[in-house]
Design an enzyme around this catalytic site. Structure first.
Site, short mmCIF file in Angstrom:
data_model
loop_
_atom_site.label_atom_id
_atom_site.label_comp_id
_atom_site.label_asym_id
_atom_site.label_seq_id
_atom_site.Cartn_x
_atom_site.Cartn_y
_atom_site.Cartn_z
N HIS A 366 42.08 35.38 22.71
CA HIS A 366 42.35 36.01 24.01
C HIS A 366 41.20 36.81 24.58
CE1 HIS A 366 46.64 35.21 24.72
NE2 HIS A 366 46.69 35.10 23.40
N LYS A 557 46.60 46.41 36.85
CA LYS A 557 46.27 45.83 35.55
C LYS A 557 45.89 47.00 34.66
CE LYS A 557 43.07 43.23 37.62
NZ LYS A 557 43.19 41.91 37.01
N ARG A 558 45.72 46.77 33.35
CA ARG A 558 45.28 47.86 32.49
C ARG A 558 43.97 48.43 33.02
NH1 ARG A 558 48.09 48.83 27.62
NH2 ARG A 558 46.50 50.44 27.42
N LYS A 563 37.26 45.59 33.87
CA LYS A 563 38.07 45.16 35.02
C LYS A 563 37.60 45.81 36.33
CE LYS A 563 42.26 44.24 32.25
NZ LYS A 563 42.83 42.93 32.67
N THR A 665 46.37 36.87 34.31
CA THR A 665 47.61 36.23 34.73
C THR A 665 48.17 36.95 35.96
OG1 THR A 665 48.78 37.57 33.09
CG2 THR A 665 48.31 35.27 32.51
N LYS A 669 50.19 35.53 39.55
CA LYS A 669 51.41 36.04 40.19
C LYS A 669 51.15 36.32 41.66
CE LYS A 669 52.18 38.46 35.84
NZ LYS A 669 51.95 39.78 35.21
C1 LIG Z 1 50.84 40.23 34.59
C2 LIG Z 1 50.78 41.58 34.01
C3 LIG Z 1 49.62 42.03 33.37
C4 LIG Z 1 48.35 41.21 33.29
O1 LIG Z 1 47.55 41.50 34.43
P1 LIG Z 1 46.00 41.08 34.50
O2 LIG Z 1 45.65 41.37 35.92
O3 LIG Z 1 45.95 39.62 34.20
O4 LIG Z 1 45.28 41.91 33.53
C5 LIG Z 1 49.59 43.30 32.85
N1 LIG Z 1 50.67 44.11 32.92
C6 LIG Z 1 51.80 43.71 33.53
C7 LIG Z 1 52.95 44.66 33.60
C8 LIG Z 1 51.90 42.45 34.09
O5 LIG Z 1 53.05 42.06 34.67
#
Ligand SMILES: *Cc1c(COP(=O)(O)O)cnc(C)c1O
Length: 820
Positions: A366, A557-558, A563, A665, A669
């Site tokens: 990952h 995101k985190r 990032k 991911t 979305k």
């Molecule tokens: C989809 C999702 C992530 C992943 O987000 P990235 O932008 O791909 O890092 C992290 N936390 C939550 C709650 C999510 O739904």
């Protein structure tokens, strides 16, 4: 597992209509009589009534899987970021109308009731959410897949913001009980720790090994249902809880130490007490290794016990009939643990056991970030898992003999590829252990897999090219479109029909509607309603008013340096600077939202949270910005927040340093819900751009090659000095404009940006980012163009369904089909 029977006696007959069932659970199960009823009771009663409707298919699916002779797959993951289950179950069971009506009896709406559920936050971010999307897709495709994880008493911490700083609060999500789980005491397993290895000869004179004087912990499984979409399939997620083993208590009791024995129970339960809140960074703590081994040993014993129940001690077909998918290296102890169970507990020879192990293990990588690559110190590992350490040494010795055959006399190659990193404090390289023990190694997006083959794992790729493959991540359109965006769901059903819920490739049929002005009008109205819902949530949580006619520009995101939430913040500072200088020509009003949790020990990430909040307060306090710019930090970002955020987003920020984000991911979305992406050529962004059409994606920045080259001679101070816009941004940041009462607190951020060794190259990409953002604004100024591009993004999102991803795992790695 207790043997389920295939029965033709569905308990559905025992169920009355939904409103009556709800009332029965409220009045009898929960003992609630008087009205108005507290919504939290209505939630629990609704969940129980829904669960009653799942149980029948659940038992039948388990029986099918148990009696089937086909290969079975076990998804091993330290994280499952599930979020809420109620609406998902209602949607998948197709009982929306009954549920609405039943809840209406109490003067409530389903949405209010659903909000009572605590998120099951058993994961950090993308990796854990992927595991949850995968289980959903496996159930949807009727695949014989069981998820195995840990039932953490405390999930991902709750984030509160105080004085602009992140405060972590424990997430006691099980406080009010969990209506979705069923405890299965009869399937408890014993897990060994510590002790020593004993070599002996058995009654037949055969040399054997056993793990002696160990300290046992009991693993008790709790099963959660994973309902497929209207297909009569309910798969299982089995989560293990740690408790003190009865045997251990007995010795303490006999020694007369009653209270010590009870206290021991607490120590044992520590193992499943809390999720480690580090995303993309390893931890190295003994308790974390205990969690990993606990999950792996309990799950493998569970699978082997079922095999033995049906096939006795004949393991000749075991390898062909099982596949264990390792979600990152966290469960990589599965390789030596399966060897141990087969050899020590079931009497197989090394070669037989190795053949089986390498026939059924598969590993998903990952991340390429060096700080995330797990390494366990040999001294800790030997102390905690002495028998596993012996096995790892043996695997390594045999592996290095193969390396010697391929590269005779090349000691440097053997040193580089060894499972043990030598030195004063030798460590086990868990990724190498996973690669050596698996028949498949996959990355999670095209670029990421290329970088694994050419970089991180190049030597292993040279040795075993066929092991390596790509599986680009996906997300489930049932949660991330159908459930979270009911307006869009309705519009899609009306225009392209409802098949997309099971087959997202059909969403390409939306393409022609992009040029239909009346369709765009409806598209716009749906987005507007979603923006209103988000604006309410923002007001409630931050007191900041989002104007729904402004562009909603989102990065959730985190919080991590790679990032680059800092890059986003620098752009916001640039817009603010332009407003202050009256240079607002061509600017469109924006509401910028950033959300995400920082690991509690990651000081720079926490400082970035503080900066975002301080810039937000400064802008909020400046009347001149009112019309054109709002900036908020959205607290406690989690799955249920994303369900409100992604349908309302117009601009998705995917701005990581190229080569660092394995896939992403969140980006998918947003795309499904019609956001346009501003992004770098990183992870799955590359595939998003190809599928949306390059003209419908705002690209900027260095690519992965450019990043490597730039690092050789990077002079951020010269870039800053040569660019008046960037100079002013840095001037605002460094003058203490955002932190008047706390001078100097952000100096470490600005000196990081100015450092020629800044790994994230933020200043290198800033000009390109500002220019791309200007193009975004110009495009947004023409709603017809924007909405056409938005529709084309949704229309191009078919590739990013986790159904597609899982179909590829099933065809190309697992070799399994739907349950008969
Ligand atoms: C989809 C999702 C992530 C992943 O987000 P990235 O932008 O791909 O890092 C992290 N936390 C939550 C709650 C999510 O739904």
């Amino acid at each position: 597992m207790s043997t389920p029977v295939l029965d033709s006696n569905p308990s559905e007959e025992l169920l009355a209509d939904f409103p009556l069932e709800l009332r029965r659970h409220l009045n009898i199960t929960l003992g609630c009589e008087s009205e108005p009823v507290d919504p939290s009771y209505v939630y629990r009663a609704t969940a129980l009534a829904v669960r009653d409707r799942l149980v029948d298919s659940w038992r039948r699916t388990q029986a099918k899987m148990h009696h089937s002779d086909q290969r079975k797959v076990f998804y091993l993951s330290l994280e499952f970021l599930i979020g809420r289950s109620l609406c998902n179950a209602i949607q998948n069971l197709d009982v929306d109308e009954e549920a609405h009506a039943a809840i209406h009896q109490y003067g409530l709406r389903l949405e209010e009731v659903a909000e009572q559920e605590y998120d099951a936050g058993l994961g950090n971010g993308g990796l854990g959410r992927l595991a949850a999307c995968f289980l959903d897709s496996c159930a949807n495709l009727k695949l014989p897949v069981v998820g195995y994880g840990i039932r953490y008493e405390y999930g991902m911490f709750n984030q509160r913001i105080s004085d602009g700083r992140q405060i972590e609060e424990p997430d006691h999500w099980l406080r009010d009980g969990n209506p979705w789980e069923i405890e299965r005491h009869e399937d408890a397993r014993q897990i060994h720790f510590y002790g020593r290895v004993e070599h002996y000869h058995d009654a037949n004179g055969k040399a054997r090994t056993r793990w002696a004087d160990c300290h046992d912990i009991t693993a008790v499984p709790f099963d959660m249902p994973i309902p497929g979409y209207r297909n009569d399939t309910v798969n299982t997620l089995r989560l293990w809880k740690a408790t003190a083993s009865d045997a251990f208590n007995l010795t303490e009791f006999n020694a007369g130490s009653y209270t010590e024995a009870v206290a021991e129970k607490n120590l044992a339960e520590n193992i499943s007490m809390v999720l480690y809140p580090n995303d993309a960074s390893e931890n190295g703590k003994e308790l974390r290794l205990k969690q990993q081994y606990f999950l792996v040993s309990a799950s493998l014993q569970d699978v082997i016990a079922q095999w033995v129940e049906q096939h006795g001690e004949d393991f000749s077909e075991f390898g062909a009939k099982h596949c264990f998918q390792l979600n990152d290296t966290h469960p990589a102890c599965a390789v030596p643990e399966l060897m141990r169970l087969l050899i020590d507990e079931h009497g197989l020879e090394w070669d037989q056991a190795w053949k089986i192990t390498t026939q059924c293990m598969a590993y998903t990588n990952h991340t390429l970030l060096p700080e995330a690559l797990e390494r366990w110190s040999v001294s800790l590992f030997s102390h905690l898992l002495p028998r596993l350490m012996e096995i790892v040494y043996e695997i390594n010795a045999r592996f290095l003999a193969d390396v010697e055959k391929k590269w005779p006399g090349d000691t440097e190659m053997r040193r580089k590829m060894s499972l043990i990193e030598e030195g004063d404090h030798p460590h086990i390289r868990m990724a190498y252990l996973a690669i050596v023990g698996s028949f498949s190694v996959n990355g999670v997006a095209g670029l990421h897999t290329q970088l694994l083959k050419n970089g991180l794992f190049h030597d292993f790729y040279t040795l075993w090219p066929k092991k390596f493959n790509n599986k680009t991540n996906g997300v489930t359109q049932r949660r991330w479109l159908a459930h979270c965006n009911p307006g869009l769901r309705q519009l899609l059903d009306e225009t392209i029909g409802s098949g997309w819920e099971n087959d997202l490739s059909l969403i390409k049929n939306l393409h022609p509607y992009a040029s239909d002005a009346s369709f765009r009008e409806r598209w716009r109205e749906i987005k507007k309603a979603n923006k209103e819902r988000l604006a309410e949530a923002v007001m409630q949580r931050t007191g900041i008013a989002f104007d729904t006619s402004a562009m909603f520009d989102v990065q959730v995101k985190r919080i991590h340096e790679y990032k680059r939430q800092l890059l986003n913040t620098l752009h916001v500072i640039h817009l603010y600077d332009r407003i202050m200088r009256g240079d607002t020509e061509g600017m469109v009003p924006r509401c910028v939202l950033i959300g995400g949790k920082a690991a509690p020990g990651y000081h720079l990430a926490k400082l970035i949270v503080k900066l975002i909040n301080d810039v937000s307060s400064t802008i909020k306090g400046d009347r001149r910005a009112d019309e054109l710019l709002k900036f908020v930090f959205y607290p406690n970002y989690r799955v249920s927040s994303m369900e409100i955020i992604c349908p309302a987003t117009e601009l998705s920020e995917q701005i990581s340093t190229a080569g660092k984000e394995a896939s992403g991911t969140g980006n998918m979305k947003f795309m499904m819900n019609g956001a346009l992406t501003i992004g770098t050529l990183d992870g799955a962004n590359i595939e998003i751009r190809e599928n949306a059409g390059e003209e419908n994606f705002f690209l900027f920045g260095l690519d992965a090659d450019g990043v490597q080259k730039t690092r050789l001679d990077y002079r951020p101070n010269e870039i800053i000095a040569a660019d008046p816009d960037i100079q002013r941004i840095m001037q605002l940041l460094e003058s203490g404009h955002f932190n008047r009462s706390e001078p100097g607190i952000f100096d470490v951020l600005s000196s990081g940006l100015r450092n020629p060794h800044d790994p994230w190259l933020t200043i290198a990409d800033l000009r390109g980012y500002i220019d791309a953002q200007q193009k975004v604004s110009e495009t947004y100024a023409d709603p017809e163009t924007w909405d056409r591009m938005s529709i084309l993004n949704t229309a191009g999102s078919g590739w990013f369904s986790s159904d597609r991803t899982i179909q590829q795992y099933a065809d190309e790695i697992w070799n399994v089909g739907p349950m008969a």
